[in-house]
Design a protein around this motif. Structure first.
Motif, short mmCIF file in Angstrom:
data_model
loop_
_atom_site.label_atom_id
_atom_site.label_comp_id
_atom_site.label_asym_id
_atom_site.label_seq_id
_atom_site.Cartn_x
_atom_site.Cartn_y
_atom_site.Cartn_z
N LEU A 169 0.70 -0.64 0.13
CA LEU A 169 0.16 0.50 -0.04
C LEU A 169 0.46 1.69 0.07
O LEU A 169 2.11 1.30 0.70
N LYS A 170 0.17 2.36 -1.09
CA LYS A 170 0.81 3.37 -0.51
C LYS A 170 1.37 4.00 0.90
O LYS A 170 1.83 4.74 0.89
N ARG A 227 -5.95 -0.71 3.96
CA ARG A 227 -6.52 -1.91 3.93
C ARG A 227 -7.79 -2.98 3.85
O ARG A 227 -7.45 -3.40 2.84
N ASN A 228 -8.39 -1.80 4.69
CA ASN A 228 -9.28 -2.39 4.86
C ASN A 228 -10.24 -1.79 3.21
O ASN A 228 -11.35 -2.80 2.47
N TYR A 230 4.92 -6.61 2.70
CA TYR A 230 3.95 -6.56 1.76
C TYR A 230 2.08 -6.72 2.25
O TYR A 230 2.30 -6.50 4.02
N SER A 231 1.30 -5.17 1.99
CA SER A 231 1.05 -4.83 3.38
C SER A 231 -0.98 -6.44 3.05
O SER A 231 -1.55 -6.68 4.17
N VAL A 232 -1.09 -6.83 1.91
CA VAL A 232 -2.29 -7.44 1.39
C VAL A 232 -1.53 -9.19 0.25
O VAL A 232 -1.42 -8.42 -0.69
N SER A 233 -2.15 -10.03 1.14
CA SER A 233 -2.02 -11.11 -0.37
C SER A 233 -3.07 -11.50 -0.74
O SER A 233 -4.38 -11.57 -0.27
N TRP A 234 -3.22 -11.97 -1.72
CA TRP A 234 -4.73 -12.05 -3.16
C TRP A 234 -4.29 -13.37 -3.62
O TRP A 234 -2.90 -13.59 -4.17
N LEU A 265 -10.64 -6.65 -3.23
CA LEU A 265 -10.93 -8.43 -3.52
C LEU A 265 -12.00 -9.40 -2.58
O LEU A 265 -12.42 -9.86 -4.01
N THR A 266 -12.79 -8.83 -2.25
CA THR A 266 -13.48 -9.74 -2.00
C THR A 266 -14.91 -9.71 -3.15
O THR A 266 -15.02 -10.90 -3.57
N ALA A 267 -14.67 -8.17 -3.97
CA ALA A 267 -16.02 -8.32 -3.98
C ALA A 267 -15.02 -9.28 -6.01
O ALA A 267 -15.80 -9.58 -6.83
N LEU A 268 -14.09 -8.86 -6.39
CA LEU A 268 -13.28 -9.47 -7.24
C LEU A 268 -13.46 -11.24 -6.93
O LEU A 268 -13.16 -11.74 -7.99
#
Length: 134
Positions: A44-45, A53-54, A89-93, A60-63
């Motif tokens: 994240l910037k 983050r949220n 990193y901030s979030v992984s997908w 991502l949940t919509a994706l």
């Protein structure tokens, strides 16, 4: 009525069973289906912003509604701490697809394109690791 000897009967049962098992064994046609994993890491910037983050997690949940996705996982860095672990990193997908073709459908899907358009302002860096099942 014809009498079947025990030995002939057992031979016929064994042959029929073997043919049934052979029909379920992998063939060249069905072994080409290799699970494809698409793992994305976002930086994240504003890494200290819980709101950012949220917001990314919301996107991502919509994706995850893209129909070719078989399984998805949204994660945050774990508390593990060893020299080989990357935790910056901030979030992984992580996504699982039936094959590369299904992942390519995902890349062009309107939900994915909208996600990039609506949420890319949140991240400064993205790294992707793609892998195919051996």
């Amino acid at each position: 009525m014809k009498t079947i000897k025990r030995r002939s009967f057992l031979t016929n049962v064994a042959i029929t069973s073997a043919l049934g098992v052979a029909a379920t064994l992998p063939t060249e046609a069905n072994t080409k289906k290799k699970t494809f994993i698409h793992h994305v890491y976002f930086w994240l910037k504003n890494p200290s912003s819980e709101a950012d983050r949220n917001k990314l997690i919301e996107g991502l949940t919509a994706l995850s509604k893209v129909p070719t996705i078989r399984f998805h996982h949204i994660g945050l860095p774990a508390s593990t701490n060893r020299s080989v672990i990357e935790r910056s990193y901030s979030v992984s997908w992580m996504l699982f697809f039936d094959n590369l073709e299904e992942e390519e459908v995902y890349q062009k899907h309107p939900i994915h394109l909208k996600f990039v358009e609506d949420y890319s302002h949140l991240w400064e860096k993205v790294i992707v690791y793609d892998s195919e099942q051996v």
